[in-house]
Design a protein around this motif. Structure first.
Motif, PDB file in Angstrom:
ATOM      1  N   LYS A 213       0.833  -1.203   0.000  1.00 46.94           N
ATOM      2  CA  LYS A 213       0.000   0.000   0.000  1.00 46.94           C
ATOM      3  C   LYS A 213       0.871   1.257   0.000  1.00 46.94           C
ATOM      4  N   GLN A 214       2.027   1.172   0.631  1.00 40.51           N
ATOM      5  CA  GLN A 214       2.971   2.290   0.594  1.00 40.51           C
ATOM      6  C   GLN A 214       3.570   2.477  -0.802  1.00 40.51           C
ATOM      7  N   LEU A 215       3.524   1.419  -1.605  1.00 39.97           N
ATOM      8  CA  LEU A 215       4.091   1.464  -2.957  1.00 39.97           C
ATOM      9  C   LEU A 215       3.128   2.083  -3.969  1.00 39.97           C
ATOM     10  N   LEU A 216       1.875   2.286  -3.590  1.00 40.99           N
ATOM     11  CA  LEU A 216       0.857   2.727  -4.543  1.00 40.99           C
ATOM     12  C   LEU A 216       1.259   3.950  -5.376  1.00 40.99           C
ATOM     13  N   ILE A 219       3.250   2.675  -8.295  1.00 45.08           N
ATOM     14  CA  ILE A 219       2.686   1.629  -9.149  1.00 45.08           C
ATOM     15  C   ILE A 219       2.017   2.254 -10.370  1.00 45.08           C
ATOM     16  N   GLY A 220       2.534   1.895 -11.535  1.00 41.52           N
ATOM     17  CA  GLY A 220       1.945   2.366 -12.780  1.00 41.52           C
ATOM     18  C   GLY A 220       0.994   1.369 -13.388  1.00 41.52           C
ATOM     19  N   ALA A 221       1.097   0.094 -12.963  1.00 42.27           N
ATOM     20  CA  ALA A 221       0.223  -0.945 -13.514  1.00 42.27           C
ATOM     21  C   ALA A 221       0.266  -2.172 -12.622  1.00 42.27           C
ATOM     22  N   ILE A 222      -0.865  -2.871 -12.562  1.00 43.82           N
ATOM     23  CA  ILE A 222      -0.949  -4.182 -11.918  1.00 43.82           C
ATOM     24  C   ILE A 222      -1.392  -5.158 -12.991  1.00 43.82           C
ATOM     25  N   ALA A 223      -0.542  -6.094 -13.317  1.00 49.36           N
ATOM     26  CA  ALA A 223      -0.796  -7.012 -14.434  1.00 49.36           C
ATOM     27  C   ALA A 223      -1.337  -8.344 -13.930  1.00 49.36           C
ATOM     28  N   PRO A 224      -2.227  -8.979 -14.690  1.00 51.55           N
ATOM     29  CA  PRO A 224      -2.819 -10.240 -14.251  1.00 51.55           C
ATOM     30  C   PRO A 224      -1.886 -11.431 -14.319  1.00 51.55           C
ATOM     31  N   ASN A 225      -0.847 -11.357 -15.149  1.00 55.98           N
ATOM     32  CA  ASN A 225       0.032 -12.510 -15.332  1.00 55.98           C
ATOM     33  C   ASN A 225       1.414 -12.051 -15.805  1.00 55.98           C
ATOM     34  N   TRP A 352      -5.947 -13.679   0.796  1.00 59.56           N
ATOM     35  CA  TRP A 352      -5.000 -12.648   0.368  1.00 59.56           C
ATOM     36  C   TRP A 352      -5.479 -11.974  -0.916  1.00 59.56           C
ATOM     37  N   ILE A 353      -5.922 -12.787  -1.871  1.00 61.66           N
ATOM     38  CA  ILE A 353      -6.360 -12.250  -3.164  1.00 61.66           C
ATOM     39  C   ILE A 353      -7.541 -11.304  -2.971  1.00 61.66           C
ATOM     40  N   GLU A 354      -8.497 -11.714  -2.159  1.00 60.48           N
ATOM     41  CA  GLU A 354      -9.680 -10.879  -1.913  1.00 60.48           C
ATOM     42  C   GLU A 354      -9.265  -9.546  -1.294  1.00 60.48           C
ATOM     43  N   GLU A 359      -7.972  -3.712  -1.366  1.00 55.81           N
ATOM     44  CA  GLU A 359      -7.166  -2.639  -0.797  1.00 55.81           C
ATOM     45  C   GLU A 359      -6.095  -2.087  -1.743  1.00 55.81           C
ATOM     46  N   VAL A 360      -5.687  -2.888  -2.720  1.00 53.61           N
ATOM     47  CA  VAL A 360      -4.593  -2.460  -3.595  1.00 53.61           C
ATOM     48  C   VAL A 360      -5.071  -2.226  -5.019  1.00 53.61           C
ATOM     49  N   GLN A 361      -5.827  -3.163  -5.545  1.00 50.34           N
ATOM     50  CA  GLN A 361      -6.179  -3.120  -6.965  1.00 50.34           C
ATOM     51  C   GLN A 361      -7.452  -2.324  -7.231  1.00 50.34           C
ATOM     52  N   ALA A 362      -8.219  -2.053  -6.206  1.00 54.64           N
ATOM     53  CA  ALA A 362      -9.497  -1.334  -6.399  1.00 54.64           C
ATOM     54  C   ALA A 362      -9.267   0.069  -6.947  1.00 54.64           C
TER      55      ALA A 362
END
Length: 362
Positions: A213-216, A219-225, A352-354, A359-362
């Motif tokens: 959360k401190q890294l937000l 973060i420029g992108a969150i990739a699925p794979n 963890w995923i939920e 908290e991070v990807q929303a």
């Protein structure tokens, strides 16, 4: 693993799906018969999964093709992510669509808990005793290859290579860092490694959540794979990200403007194994022989070379040259490897995923 699928999956439908998307390979050796079972003396068939990309290319060339020719059988390879292969096998029991499946640790332990993997007969394997101790699985086949986690970056946009995963938090990288989602093995491995660096472990990941959360801001992108993450890096949408050595070295060799460095501390790893499916239609001798060839010095040496660059599990197989240059000798590597405990991870991963999504990807 509690999720069940209502659709019945047969060998024919699984193979047909693979052929439809162009990811399966049918290799017919001379003298192949249409028998549904086969021994090492010839005849029969075996249906196995692998992963896409370098895995499929290497398994096609050094495993399936040569095994099929030597055994005189028909080998069919289907490119299938590990978790999907396990889900199909569970759904289709007692008539599984595959005989042998390639799976990482997480799905492997799920499949073992579901009782859909056959015990691996060590006495039928010529190469079992040659595998490094850390890659054995009690009762199951050992790992055939491993991947190591490091830092991928764009050398044209980052002049001083990073040395630690903690460099992601450097303010100069605002909006330039990509991370993988926890649904991927890469994402979960990175997350657990982050917990370890913060003094936690697979049972204590609170510090990892707080750190991400401190890294937000960065973060420029969150990739699925892993593939999507590498694409973002190549397209210049991000400049650095946690990633597997073999994947980044492979696309670098094809001309991508990327490089990879190992953290100065330990390097997290993820390993995969070829497991025989319970109630497989291929006879046991054929299935064991197929897995045994993947464990052999010949195949593992070939898979450790470009463009594959996988970390071998055979004690005598060499490290990939580029990886050896970045990490040092294989003796040094053994001391530096951090192998996450996926049996514990599997108990917590859904939660963890939920939370990550909320908290991070929303």
């Amino acid at each position: 693993m509690t999720r069940r699928f209502a659709t019945r999956i047969t060998r024919r439908s699984a193979l047909g799906a693979g052929l439809f998307v162009g990811t399966s390979l049918l290799i017919k050796a001379c003298g192949t018969t249409s028998s549904s079972t086969a021994g090492s003396s010839g005849g029969g068939e075996i249906l196995a999964t692998t992963f896409g990309g370098a895995w499929e290319e290497g398994h096609r060339t050094y495993l399936a093709e040569e095994f099929g020719q030597a055994a005189g059988i028909e080998v069919t390879i289907v490119s299938e992510p590990g978790l999907e292969a396990v889900s199909k096998v569970i759904a289709a029991q007692p008539n599984p669509p595959y005989d042998v499946i390639l799976i990482p640790e997480g799905p492997m332990f799920m499949a073992e808990e579901e009782g859909v993997l056959a015990a691996f007969p060590q006495d039928m394997s010529e190469n079992y005793g040659e595998i490094q101790p850390q890659y054995y699985n009690e009762g199951l086949a050992p790992m055939v290859a491993s991947q190591v986690l490091g830092i991928a970056y764009n050398p044209e946009r980052i002049s001083t290579p990073p040395t630690s995963l903690s460099d992601f938090w450097n303010p100069e990288y605002e909006g330039r860092v990509g991370i993988p989602a926890l649904e991927s093995g890469l994402g979960t491995t990175f997350f657990v490694e982050l917990a370890r660096l913060e003094g936690g472990d697979e049972n204590d990941v609170e510090a990892a959540f707080q750190r991400i959360k401190q890294l937000l801001p960065n973060i420029g992108a969150i990739a699925p794979n892993p593939s999507s993450l590498a694409t973002l890096l190549q397209q210049g949408e991000i400049d650095m990200a946690p990633h597997w050595f073999d994947y980044i070295s492979g696309i670098k060799a094809k001309g991508a403007t990327v490089d990879w460095v190992a953290p100065t501390d330990k390097v997290a790893s993820s390993s995969s194994s070829l497991q025989i499916v319970k109630n497989a239609q291929a006879d046991l001798e054929t299935a064991v022989s197929y897995v045994d060839r993947a464990l052999s010095l010949e195949v593992q040496t070939a898979m450790s070379k470009p463009p594959y660059n996988f970390l071998p599990t055979h004690a005598e197989a060499p490290l990939p040259e580029e990886l050896a240059a970045k990490l040092g000798s294989s003796a040094d590597l053994k001391d530096r490897l951090f192998i996450p405990n996926w049996q514990i991870i599997n108990q917590n991963r859904a939660e963890w995923i939920e939370r990550f999504d909320r908290e991070v990807q929303a």
